[in-house]
Scaffold this active site. Structure first.
Site, PDB file in Angstrom:
ATOM      1  N   LYS A  48       0.781  -1.230  -0.026  1.00 17.34           N
ATOM      2  CA  LYS A  48       0.146  -0.107   0.012  1.00 17.34           C
ATOM      3  C   LYS A  48       0.709   1.154   0.003  1.00 17.34           C
ATOM      4  O   LYS A  48       2.069   1.161   0.086  1.00 17.34           O
ATOM      5  CB  LYS A  48      -0.952   0.013   1.100  1.00 17.34           C
ATOM      6  CG  LYS A  48      -0.021   0.037   2.596  1.00 17.34           C
ATOM      7  CD  LYS A  48      -0.760  -0.331   3.829  1.00 17.34           C
ATOM      8  CE  LYS A  48       0.049  -0.178   4.976  1.00 17.34           C
ATOM      9  NZ  LYS A  48      -0.403  -0.596   6.233  1.00 17.34           N
ATOM     10  N   TYR A 277      14.157  32.432   4.199  1.00 19.71           N
ATOM     11  CA  TYR A 277      12.822  33.144   4.894  1.00 19.71           C
ATOM     12  C   TYR A 277      12.960  33.358   6.459  1.00 19.71           C
ATOM     13  O   TYR A 277      13.150  32.382   7.139  1.00 19.71           O
ATOM     14  CB  TYR A 277      11.681  32.200   4.383  1.00 19.71           C
ATOM     15  CG  TYR A 277      11.381  32.624   3.163  1.00 19.71           C
ATOM     16  CD1 TYR A 277      11.083  33.432   2.463  1.00 19.71           C
ATOM     17  CD2 TYR A 277      11.071  31.125   2.221  1.00 19.71           C
ATOM     18  CE1 TYR A 277      10.847  33.458   1.061  1.00 19.71           C
ATOM     19  CE2 TYR A 277      10.824  31.100   0.972  1.00 19.71           C
ATOM     20  CZ  TYR A 277      10.828  32.412   0.270  1.00 19.71           C
ATOM     21  OH  TYR A 277      10.266  32.188  -1.089  1.00 19.71           O
TER      22      TYR A 277
END
Ligand code: PLP
Length: 392
Positions: A48, A277
């Site tokens: 999965k 930033y």
């Protein structure tokens, strides 16, 4: 990608970032877990989440080569895709399907896990139409408080399956919440409940029983029953993380995924310069900074800002400032002569230095499972077969 052919992009320039999957590690890990479970106990390979980020089809194909014939996915669509891509063997749909999709279970020869009688009825209707019988696996909740019917409901539910033409009980399954911790009592409690159910059901049916995930295979040999379902261990990680791995004899698991990039630009900064930033980092002295073309868009978590490390020339160097969407800055002041274009390892081995998914997980309050999914599913992947299975 908006209308641009993927192939065309590849021809122009490949991404700077490369997720490399060592398929021989996947095969070796499967053989290792098969040996742990015992030769008589089949291992269902959980593929999965796009094979925990390793690519569902390629991972399933690697496990097949190592002898795997049982595969587990979460949803129906994943099972259908495995079949369409030619994966042979039994494919289990472990979180179920909506009753309206029952026909696809039969069309693609998938094994349904059920926990609601409407699923049983829908399968029965389709099966009777086609003159066949469908084997279902019943999901029981033995303490996870997640999917499944309660222990108290099991025998009634089984009676209803028995009374429904077109379906039969092929298996009973459960799942355990703390098998990575040998001191937790919940696994033994779940084993006790599950053993009781299995004993009763085996008197009247040929149902097989399975409950063990990777942690249970490694820590609770009593939990192996008729089949085990392994995920993270097949991809090379111990469910309890790195510390556990180093003290475990099961250090034999080999991480199959590595994540590499290259230096985009090298710059010389004077002292007291803010980086990225928010200027959350300021240089303490004259520094040499390498700009890397990787960021949170690529699954390189923003949580690694000012905390993570990467490998340059086999040495760990720190991330400075915030990880951006597409770029990250690292401090290479201590390494002589770093130039643009040279390899940087974000996860994996360089020379003999290693950063693995557990290292990264530890820094961002996560687990290897999530790190592998985030990195693997956000980048194009290359598949290699390592010559020496000890390296990547
Ligand atoms: C994912 C999954 C597993 C595998 O768990 P790991 O901890 O990765 O080994 C087993 N069973 C079910 C039902 C699962 O969804």
């Amino acid at each position: 990608m908006c209308g641009v052919d993927q192939f065309e992009i590849k021809m122009i320039e490949r991404s700077f970032n490369r997720v490399v999957i060592d398929t021989s590690a996947l095969e070796d890990n499967f053989r290792f877990i098969q040996q742990k479970a015992g030769a008589a106990t089949p291992v269902m390979a959980m593929v999965k989440a796009d094979g925990y980020g390793h690519g569902m089809i390629q991972a399933a194909a690697a496990f097949s080569r190592a002898g795997c014939v049982n595969f587990g996915v979460a949803e129906l669509a994943e099972g259908v895709l495995l079949r369409q891509k030619g994966i042979k063997g039994q494919i289990y749909i472990t979180i179920g399907f909506s009753p309206s999709a029952a026909a696809a279970i039969l069309d693609y020869d998938l094994i349904p896990v059920v926990y609601d009688i409407s699923q049983v009825e829908a399968l029965a209707t389709t099966a009777l139409d086609r003159g066949v019988e469908v084997g279902v696996h019943l999901k029981v909740d033995t303490g996870m408080s997640r999917l499944g019917i309660s222990v108290a409901e099991v025998f009634d539910f089984v009676n209803r399956i028995d009374a429904t033409k077109g379906v039969f009980l092929a298996g009973v399954m459960s799942h355990v919440p703390e098998s990575d911790d040998t001191r937790a009592s919940s696994t033994n409690e779940a084993i006790a409940k599950f053993t009781f159910i299995c004993k009763e059901l085996k008197r009247s049916s040929g149902a097989i029983c399975h409950i063990a995930n990777s942690g249970a295979v490694i820590n609770f040999p009593d939990a192996c029953y008729d089949m085990v379902r392994a995920g993270i261990a097949l991809y090379g990680y111990h469910p309890a993380g790195q510390d556990e791995l180093s003290k475990h004899p099961d250090g034999a698991l080999i991480p199959a995924m590595s994540f590499r990039t290259q230096v985009l630009q090298v710059k010389h900064l004077s002292a007291n310069q803010g980086i990225s930033y928010g200027h959350t980092y300021k240089t303490e002295k004259e520094s040499i900074i390498a700009v890397l073309p990787v960021g949170y868009e690529d699954g390189f978590s923003r949580g690694l800002s000012n905390r993570g490390v990467v490998l340059v020339r086999g040495q760990k160097v720190p991330i400075r400032g915030r990880v951006c969407m597409n770029m990250t800055m690292v401090d290479v002041t201590e390494i002589e002569g770093v130039t643009a274009g040279e390899e940087v390892v974000l996860m994996g081995t360089q020379n003999s230095c290693r950063i693995d998914a557990d290292t990264i997980a530890g820094l961002v309050n996560s687990i290897s499972y999530e790190i592998l999914c985030m990195i693997g599913n956000n980048n194009s992947r290359e598949y290699i077969k390592a010559v020496d299975p000890g390296t990547d």
